[in-house]
Design a protein around this motif. Sequence first.
Motif, PDB file in Angstrom:
ATOM      1  N   GLU A 161       3.555   6.176  -6.628  1.00 54.25           N
ATOM      2  CA  GLU A 161       4.374   6.694  -7.724  1.00 54.25           C
ATOM      3  C   GLU A 161       3.639   6.581  -9.055  1.00 54.25           C
ATOM      4  N   ALA A 162       2.944   5.461  -9.251  1.00 60.60           N
ATOM      5  CA  ALA A 162       2.179   5.278 -10.486  1.00 60.60           C
ATOM      6  C   ALA A 162       1.065   6.322 -10.580  1.00 60.60           C
ATOM      7  N   ILE A 217       6.871  -5.974   1.691  1.00 65.24           N
ATOM      8  CA  ILE A 217       6.262  -6.056   0.361  1.00 65.24           C
ATOM      9  C   ILE A 217       5.057  -5.123   0.282  1.00 65.24           C
ATOM     10  N   ARG A 218       4.222  -5.103   1.329  1.00 64.77           N
ATOM     11  CA  ARG A 218       3.069  -4.191   1.344  1.00 64.77           C
ATOM     12  C   ARG A 218       3.523  -2.743   1.249  1.00 64.77           C
ATOM     13  N   GLU A 219       4.553  -2.383   2.014  1.00 61.74           N
ATOM     14  CA  GLU A 219       5.064  -1.010   1.977  1.00 61.74           C
ATOM     15  C   GLU A 219       5.590  -0.653   0.590  1.00 61.74           C
ATOM     16  N   ALA A 220       6.333  -1.563  -0.027  1.00 64.90           N
ATOM     17  CA  ALA A 220       6.867  -1.311  -1.370  1.00 64.90           C
ATOM     18  C   ALA A 220       5.735  -1.201  -2.379  1.00 64.90           C
ATOM     19  N   SER A 221       4.711  -2.019  -2.215  1.00 66.95           N
ATOM     20  CA  SER A 221       3.565  -1.977  -3.125  1.00 66.95           C
ATOM     21  C   SER A 221       2.847  -0.640  -3.011  1.00 66.95           C
TER      22      SER A 221
END
Length: 80
Positions: free
Chosen positions: A64-65, A54-58
Motif C-alpha cells: 500500500e505504501a 504479522i508478516r502478511e500485514a507487513s
Amino acid sequence: ISSMKTITLKADEDFDARLTRLAERLGATKSSVIREAVGNYERQVEREELARRIREASLKTREEALRTATDWDDANADGL
C-alpha cells in the motif's frame, strides 16, 4: 475443580523410557509432563501463527505504501 479425563496414548518403548526419565528428573508424573508439553506446543503454534499474520500485514502495508508513493509521484509528474 475440573474433572480429569483419561486418554490412551500409544507409545513405543523408547518414547516411554524418555518420558519416564524426564518425569523422574522433574519430580512429576508422566501425565503432567505430557500436559505441560502440549501446552508449550500450543503456545508455540500460536506464536508461529501470530508471526505469520504479522508478516502478511507487513507485506500488505508495504504494498500500500508503494502504491501511495507511486500515486504521489504520478500526481507530481502531472504538475499537481
